[in-house]
Write a protein that holds these residues in place. Structure first.
Motif, PDB file in Angstrom:
ATOM      1  N   ILE A 448       5.223  45.825  54.488  1.00  0.00           N
ATOM      2  CA  ILE A 448       5.328  46.567  52.672  1.00  0.00           C
ATOM      3  C   ILE A 448       3.741  45.949  52.279  1.00  0.00           C
ATOM      4  N   SER A 479      13.016  50.722  52.334  1.00  0.00           N
ATOM      5  CA  SER A 479      13.828  50.341  51.622  1.00  0.00           C
ATOM      6  C   SER A 479      13.816  50.419  50.000  1.00  0.00           C
ATOM      7  N   LYS A 480      12.312  48.863  50.194  1.00  0.00           N
ATOM      8  CA  LYS A 480      12.205  48.935  49.240  1.00  0.00           C
ATOM      9  C   LYS A 480      11.071  49.359  48.524  1.00  0.00           C
ATOM     10  N   PRO A 483      12.192  54.253  48.287  1.00  0.00           N
ATOM     11  CA  PRO A 483      13.899  54.337  48.029  1.00  0.00           C
ATOM     12  C   PRO A 483      14.437  54.932  48.083  1.00  0.00           C
TER      13      PRO A 483
END
Length: 796
Positions: A448, A479-480, A483
């Motif tokens: 991230i 996915s975070k 998206p």
């Protein structure tokens, strides 16, 4: 009667070390293909523009290891083998300060006396021929290694091997040696045993060989553990000479593997001892290198190697999940396939490396404010993560950042730096870079952090598609962070793992690989894939194979038929992403200092930029050859780059061999397009005249941005003679890098390219240079004045 010869080879020593034996270190892997030839020039000063540089007196290297790698690559290209002939150590700290590398045919064999009265001795083939070829490097006071002596001429014929094969130990992970085992040649047997040793955790040397008395060919080979026997003690009769104490390397191990040649030209395992008398390593410390007349086989080691044991580990308290290489365990469920119980892969970088790298980043940003970077350090101020992207990378993303590959292949080898790249393809189908990173761990939080820094540098514009290897932490981070981006797994990486996981099937069932590849790459519909997959499982009785069950469970993420409507810039099923992996395996490891690494990386990337510029130039000033006098081909020849036009033209020509059958009429027409001799290739094309949109069931345009042969065939049928603008993606055209410049990054790039051309033309002669210098000074003064005027107006 057969003659017997002993071929004992000592463990690594300073003198007379053959660099082509079993004792090479991992990063000494040779690859003489053109993909790596470009890297050789990174070590030269006067020959930086040569693809295959020649050694010369005064040539400088960062380290003794770099000099060794360069000379071995040169030797492999020319066609001779290398060994270390002489070394000299410092009296202060015993470190090596001189190395002499020679041709393996240097010198002459010493004649041994025959003390066996009347016993017949077999005449040996002469290996050394008094060759004088050599290179000597000395470490200078400023730390670099300089070539001080060089002889390039050989007194024997040199010839490079016809091919090089790089074999990972995992290819043999399913097999253990056994008595009676057969091999087609002794080289294959040697390759197998070295791979077995790499997996189990010991090193191998050749202990004994026997040759035929008829033609001197080998008929027996015995391979033993390097700890076989005992290290002989040398008597020091001259007390005035100080001897350095050497650590014993042999412990009387009995492990061995012997193969003999049978009459039907097969090699059979005749003797075998698997037990060792010593502890086995987690991973061997060497790489094995086998050379025959026709090819070179290199076996890489596997396993984990941490950087600096004294550095504080980053995130060491957490157990890391699946490595970026992925698929390293043989468990039977999905979770086990992505777990890894080994220690954390990398520790933090040293403080000195951290400070130097940060200093380099600051200088780059000062020279060009569009250079973007971010670093993360641990509690000891040692680097754990870093990201950087120069102006070229940011501009490339603006033009071609719709399809991105997150290349983590470097981290599969734990002896390399934990380096990662964001890459894509340009309008010539050449690889381009969108950013670089160093990541010492693979947690979701680390990914991230990296994705946040990267996308911020790219102007917060998310890619359409993102390709990675399988990794649960990485997938969670994607996915975070992205998206709306279509995330999929690298098909080539998975197929490569299949050859390891299913090695027994690949080796014993000749048709499996072709059928499996066809099922993955050529299934036009999901139904065709499901049917083909089931057929393969039933035919080869592998329905209960846990690896295939795992792949089937994630099929939506890697089988092309499941994401046909997503743009990936993939033109064909055989198109493979370009990687620097082999370049890194050759020149970089965990001991490489970060400033050296970044500097050489910049040189390599400059080669990519130059390649793109040359193709831009060729596209601008050449016109492709038309295979048919079609108005549509003439139209796109003026629009597309040379590479893309050739692909489009192939589709156009192939479309002429298809038949069209109108199956539905009305506001929206439908057509079946197929080859007469192959009904399985039938695709359905839908045409809507109201909005001039045409869609094919093969979805080639949606995936690649190139119109498929089926749509082109319908266009010819309904009288469309010019390709509609909707079907011409700007990213594939000559104008891909033109248009409105959004920020300082693009403006800088445009001016930089113009400045390079200006400098090239302005330096052709003395008079032109003087005129160019005067003109440039005037222009620079005017630019500064205009900038000041703007500032003054804004301040009013």
């Amino acid at each position: 009667m057969e003659g017997t010869s002993s071929e004992e080879e000592e463990s690594l020593r300073d003198n007379n070390m053959d660099l082509n034996d079993e004792n090479m270190e991992h990063h000494m892997t040779l690859d003489v293909t053109s993909q790596l030839a470009e890297a050789d020039h990174l070590y030269t000063s006067d020959q930086q523009n040569l693809e295959n540089p020649e050694p010369f007196v005064g040539m400088e290297f960062e380290s003794e290891e770099a000099a060794k790698l360069f000379y071995m690559a040169y030797a492999s290209r020319v066609g001779f083998s290398v060994r270390i002939s002489k070394s000299r150590r410092s009296r202060n700290d015993e470190s090596i300060i001189m190395r002499r590398f020679v041709c393996s045919k240097e010198g002459f064999h010493l004649k041994k006396g025959n003390y066996d009265n009347g016993k017949k001795k077999r005449k040996r083939a002469t290996i050394r021929e008094g060759c004088n070829a050599m290179i000597e490097v000395i470490q200078k006071y400023y730390g670099r290694w300089v070539v001080t002596k060089l002889v390039k001429e050989h007194n024997h014929v040199v010839a490079a091997p016809s091919r090089v094969r790089y074999i990972a130990p995992e290819e043999y992970a399913h097999l253990d040696p056994f008595l009676g085992m057969e091999f087609p040649s002794h080289e294959v047997a040697q390759t197998f045993y070295y791979a077995y040793a790499s997996r189990v955790g010991f090193d191998v040397r050749i202990r004994l060989s026997r040759r035929s008395t008829r033609d001197e060919s080998f008929v027996m080979r015995r391979f033993v553990c390097t700890k076989e026997g005992f290290t002989p003690t040398e008597e020091n009769n001259d007390e005035s000479k100080k001897k350095r104490n050497r650590t014993p390397t042999r412990e009387g191990c009995k492990a061995m593997f012997e193969v003999i040649k049978k009459e039907y030209d097969k090699w059979i395992v005749s003797k075998l001892v698997l037990e060792h008398t010593h502890d086995l390593a987690v991973a061997p410390s060497k790489v094995h290198y086998i050379q025959s007349q026709s090819e070179v086989v290199v076996l890489a080691k596997s396993g984990t190697l941490n950087r600096d044991k004294t550095a504080a580990p980053a995130f060491s308290e957490t157990q890391l999940g699946e490595s970026l290489g992925g698929f390293n365990n043989s468990s039977s469920n999905d979770q086990d396939f992505m777990s890894d119980t080994r220690e954390p892969i990398y520790n933090a970088f040293g403080l000195d490396d951290t400070q130097k790298l940060l200093g380099h980043f600051k200088r780059m940003n000062a020279e060009n404010p569009t250079f973007s970077y971010a670093v993360q350090v641990d509690k000891n101020n040692c680097l754990t993560h870093a990201f950087w992207a120069d102006a070229k990378a940011r501009a490339s993303y603006y033009y071609f950042g719709d399809a991105v590959t997150f290349d983590t292949s470097f981290k599969e080898n734990r002896d390399l730096l934990p380096f990662l790249m964001f890459t894509g393809v340009n309008h010539h189908l050449q690889s381009v870079v969108f950013g670089y990173a160093l990541l010492t761990d693979e947690s979701e939080a680390s990914f991230i952090w990296l994705f946040e820094k990267w996308i911020a540098a790219m102007g917060a514009r998310h890619p359409t598609s993102l390709i990675t290897v399988y990794s649960e932490p990485m997938g969670a981070a994607i996915s975070k962070m992205f998206p709306e981006t279509h995330h999929r797994f690298c098909r080539w990486h998975i197929l490569g793992r299949c050859k390891e996981r299913l090695a027994n099937i690949y080796l014993t069932r000749a048709t499996f690989e072709e059928e499996f590849q066809k099922c993955i790459n050529e299934s036009e519909t999901i139904e065709m894939f499901e049917s083909s997959w089931k057929s393969i499982l039933d035919k080869y009785d592998i329905g209960d194979n846990p690896w295939l069950q795992f792949l089937y469970n994630i099929r939506q993420k890697w089988v092309p038929v499941f994401f046909k409507d997503t743009f990936t810039a993939e033109i064909s099923a055989t198109q493979r992403p370009e990687s620097l992996k082999k370049f890194f395996e050759k020149y970089f490891n965990t001991k490489t200092h970060l400033p050296v690494f970044v500097s050489l990386l910049e040189h390599a990337m400059a080669g990519w930029s130059e390649r793109e510029a040359l193709e831009d130039l060729a596209t601008s000033f050449t016109r492709p050859n038309l295979k048919t006098p079609s108005n549509m081909l003439k139209q796109v020849a003026d629009v597309y780059t040379r590479t893309i036009f050739n692909i489009f033209q192939e589709e156009f020509v192939e479309s002429l061999g298809y038949d069209v059958d109108k199956i539905e009429d009305g506001l929206i027409s439908k057509y079946n397009v197929a080859k007469e001799e192959d009904a399985r290739t039938t695709c359905t094309v839908t045409h809507d005249p109201s909005n001039k949109k045409t869609k094919c069931s093969c979805c080639k345009f949606e995936t690649s941005g190139i119109v498929c042969k089926h749509i082109l065939r319908v266009f010819l049928t309904i009288g469309v003679r010019a390709l509609p603008e909707f079907y011409i993606l700007k990213r594939w055209t000559k104008e891909a890098k033109n248009g409105f410049v959004l920020d300082e990054c693009e403006r800088y790039n445009e001016l930089y390219r113009d400045a390079v051309r200006y400098a090239k033309e302005g330096s052709t002669s003395g008079d032109i240079y003087s005129f160019a210098q005067q003109t440039l000074q005037v222009a620079f003064t005017e630019v500064i004045q205009m900038k000041q005027d703007i500032i003054n107006r804004c301040g009013m």
